[in-house]
Design an enzyme around this catalytic site. Structure first.
Site, PDB file in Angstrom:
ATOM      1  CG  ASP A 197      -9.115   1.945  -1.065  1.00  0.00           C
ATOM      2  OD1 ASP A 197      -8.047   1.769  -1.804  1.00  0.00           O
ATOM      3  OD2 ASP A 197      -9.185   1.951   0.272  1.00  0.00           O
ATOM      4  CG  ASP A 233      -2.166   0.403   0.936  1.00  0.00           C
ATOM      5  OD1 ASP A 233      -2.472   1.408  -0.377  1.00  0.00           O
ATOM      6  OD2 ASP A 233      -3.383   0.070   1.437  1.00  0.00           O
TER       7      ASP A 233
END
Length: 665
Positions: free
Chosen positions: A247, A186
């Protein structure tokens, strides 16, 4: 190295001898003088010699259902359910732990320590359990010092020091020794620290190689910097997949169409996706609360035509039979997992919001087609065979969701598509003609300097090569001044066995140079290209009369409000505009040239924006070479009459100067 200069030299001699019309006896004498001439001539690129590539990953990931609340029992339960439900048998092999598994501890040597109340026996124990079920194990980290759970805690307190910065190789060795097969990296820490995405992720890729040299294992690398660093320009060959957007679902958020559509659109970067490297629009929402059966099917259709990774995010242990059947439909999964490894591209939008996407499949004359209705009313949508690169001959059509044949049709197929829904088809037809280019040099990774295209657009390029090694070899492909992309060439069995892999490349109208270059180690021996158009992607370049440069969207970005500029013409997708019947100039298939904020005054920026149908996105090409905005009547203008790369485009009162004159080619 598999390349034989003598063999290529012999081929050229043989061609010259044949041209001179020498007798068979003369050829036999030549063969006796040069034994390598007995080897077969290298073949022209043909699609019947295709080799399968690594398909996009399929599996399950913890985040969309459990967020940070994961432990040994949760993961065991989901792994068990993947097997018992039949999802594992359908191809869902990865069990991926997302954020929340690690609370930030390290020992005196910097090695990760975990809470064994949550993970009895440590992380190796859970990886071993996953493997015992015939599955593969994935884990999660961050490129920065802190992970996302530190900045955005969900179900557990913020945990510091959960990133891998300063420990790249050490942590990757740890993950490999534990037995993990996949790691998602991430970017929360990287963003907060202001790190550079390309630099950090390439360092991580190098650390992964170094770790593998120590452990003998290798991790699939999933780069997750949300598309902010434009990874489709540089990530192929470094990561195996890379996120192209933010996202698709946030904590405590209800699944919705807006983000689903956004993530699908932003993942369409076709030149970057090939030979086992994939654009990633994020995990699946299929089966989550708020998702209907119709919306679940739509979601799967979008991700399948895009050739996206399929990482289910629902609770597999409690899902309904209906959800399982949607996730495991074999014909839909076959579209996603097609061994040619390419991405679907938009090939038509005759009416706003009624879109057609085509994906080139393995074999000859095979396509997947998605008819996508983004409007609020049911409507008929037509796919034309010619738009897909198929000949205008009868083709058979099959509906993947109903798993039934629709029939055979000449020139195209029309059906009704419900509002905010899609119909996913497979089509078997006849390939349109293409052009083959043979390498006649001794180069293992040659340059093809005369690749021609009758129009700018996305082309199917089959690359004929040989790889006599036991592992994939790599080379870059670069078209003109565009970005270079790493291509993976799987073993072909021997140095004299030729196969093809495919890429989608963007070519300019006219003559193009396609250059290959070795990456590291032994290179494949590249012999020929076959180039075929996908006419539904065709468009035009907008060339400034004063500069000779093209209207360009910087660095292939898709971000709304990016101002158009001048740049050297390269034929890239960011320089190919489609003129619609509605008067729009569309780039990437879904972004319109736009007068910023409906501006009507001198100096208004010309930007890209989601196509809305507004008059500020409509343009008129005039006989005198000017292009006027329909809202303001002002001319498209190269700022300050400048001609250099990077000159911004704006609107200005029409004055007849060359910086306001353009050629659409």
């Amino acid at each position: 190295m598999s390349h034989s200069p003598a063999r290529r030299w012999t081929r050229r001699i043989t061609a010259q001898v044949l041209t001179a019309g020498l007798a068979v006896a003369g050829l036999a004498a030549l063969d006796r003088q040069e034994p390598s001439a007995l080897l077969p001539a290298e073949p022209a690129a043909v699609s019947t010699n295709q080799i399968g590539v690594t398909p996009p990953p399929m599996g399950w990931a913890s985040w969309n259902t459990f967020f940070s609340s994961i432990d040994h029992n949760v993961i065991k339960q989901q792994a068990d359910a993947l097997v018992s439900s039949g999802m594992a048998a359908a191809g869902y092999k990865y069990v991926n732990l997302d954020d929340g598994w690690w609370q930030g501890g390290r020992d005196a040597n910097g090695n990760i320590t975990v809470d064994e109340n949550l993970w009895p026996g440590g992380m190796k124990a859970i990886a071993d359990y996953i493997h015992s079920k015939g599955l593969k194990a994935g884990i999660y980290t961050d490129a920065g010092k802190q992970g996302c759970g530190y900045y955005f805690p969900t179900t557990r307190p913020a945990a510091p020091s959960t990133g891998m910065e300063g420990h790249y190789q050490q942590d990757l060795e740890t993950f490999q020794r534990w037995g993990f097969d996949y790691v998602k990296i991430d970017w929360c820490g990287g963003r907060e620290e202001g790190l550079d995405q390309e630099t950090q992720y390439k360092q991580i890729a190098a650390a992964n190689e170094a770790a593998s040299a120590v452990t003998g294992r290798k991790l699939v690398l999933s780069f997750c910097e949300w598309g902010t660093g434009l990874p489709w320009n540089w990530a192929t060959g470094h990561g195996d997949l890379w996120r192209t957007s933010h996202d698709v679902l946030l904590h405590k958020e209800t699944p919705g169409l807006t983000k689903m559509y956004r993530n699908f659109d932003e993942a369409l970067q076709p030149a970057a996706q090939h030979t086992g490297y994939y654009n990633d629009p994020d995990m699946l929402m299929v089966g989550l609360n708020g998702m209907t059966a119709q919306r679940n099917r739509l979601h799967m259709s979008l991700w399948s035509i895009a050739g996206a990774p399929l990482l289910a995010g629902n609770n597999v242990a409690t899902m309904t039979t209906e959800t399982r059947d949607i996730l495991t439909n074999p014909e839909v999964l076959a579209v996603n997992q097609d061994p040619r490894g390419l991405q679907g591209v938009k090939v038509a939008e005759d009416t706003r919001g009624l879109q057609v996407y085509g994906k080139v499949l393995a074999g000859t004359g095979k396509r997947a087609v998605m008819l996508f209705n983004r409007t609020s009313s049911a409507a008929n949508i037509t796919v034309r065979w010619a738009d897909l690169g198929l000949a205008s001959a009868t083709a058979s059509v099959r509906n993947t969701w109903t798993r039934t044949a629709a029939g055979s049709f000449a020139t195209g197929y029309t059906t009704s598509v419900p509002a905010n829904d899609a119909v996913l088809l497979t089509v078997s037809g006849t390939e349109a003609s293409g052009s083959t280019y043979e390498d006649t040099t001794t180069a293992t990774t040659p340059t093809f300097s005369g690749v021609t295209a009758s129009s700018a657009g996305t082309k199917l390029v089959d690359i004929t090569y040989a790889n006599g090694g036991t592992t994939a070899r790599k080379a870059t492909i670069k078209v003109g001044g565009q970005y270079a992309y790493v291509v993976s060439f799987p073993p072909t069995g021997s140095a004299t066995t030729y196969r093809t892999v495919s890429v989608l490349a963007h070519l300019a109208k006219g003559t193009n140079t396609v250059k290959f270059a070795a990456v590291s180690g032994a290179a494949p021996e590249i012999d020929a290209l076959r180039v075929q158009g996908i006419p539904g992607t065709d468009g035009t370049a907008l060339v400034g009369s004063a500069s000779g440069r093209c209207a360009d969207i910087e660095k292939n970005t898709y971000v709304n409000a990016t101002q158009a500029q001048l740049w050297d013409c390269s034929g890239g997708r960011n320089q190919t505009l489609q003129r619609t019947s509605r008067g729009e100039l569309v780039v990437y298939g879904n972004k319109c040239l736009d007068a910023d904020n409906n501006g009507t005054t001198n100096g208004t920026k010309v930007i890209i924006w989601d196509c809305t149908g507004g008059t500020n996105q409509k343009w008129t090409a005039n006989a005198n070479g000017t292009i006027t905005n329909n809202l303001s009547g002002l001319c498209l203008d190269a700022s300050g009459a400048a001609t250099a790369n990077g000159t911004k485009l704006l609107l200005w009162a029409c004055n007849g100067q060359n910086n306001q004159k353009w050629t659409l080619t």
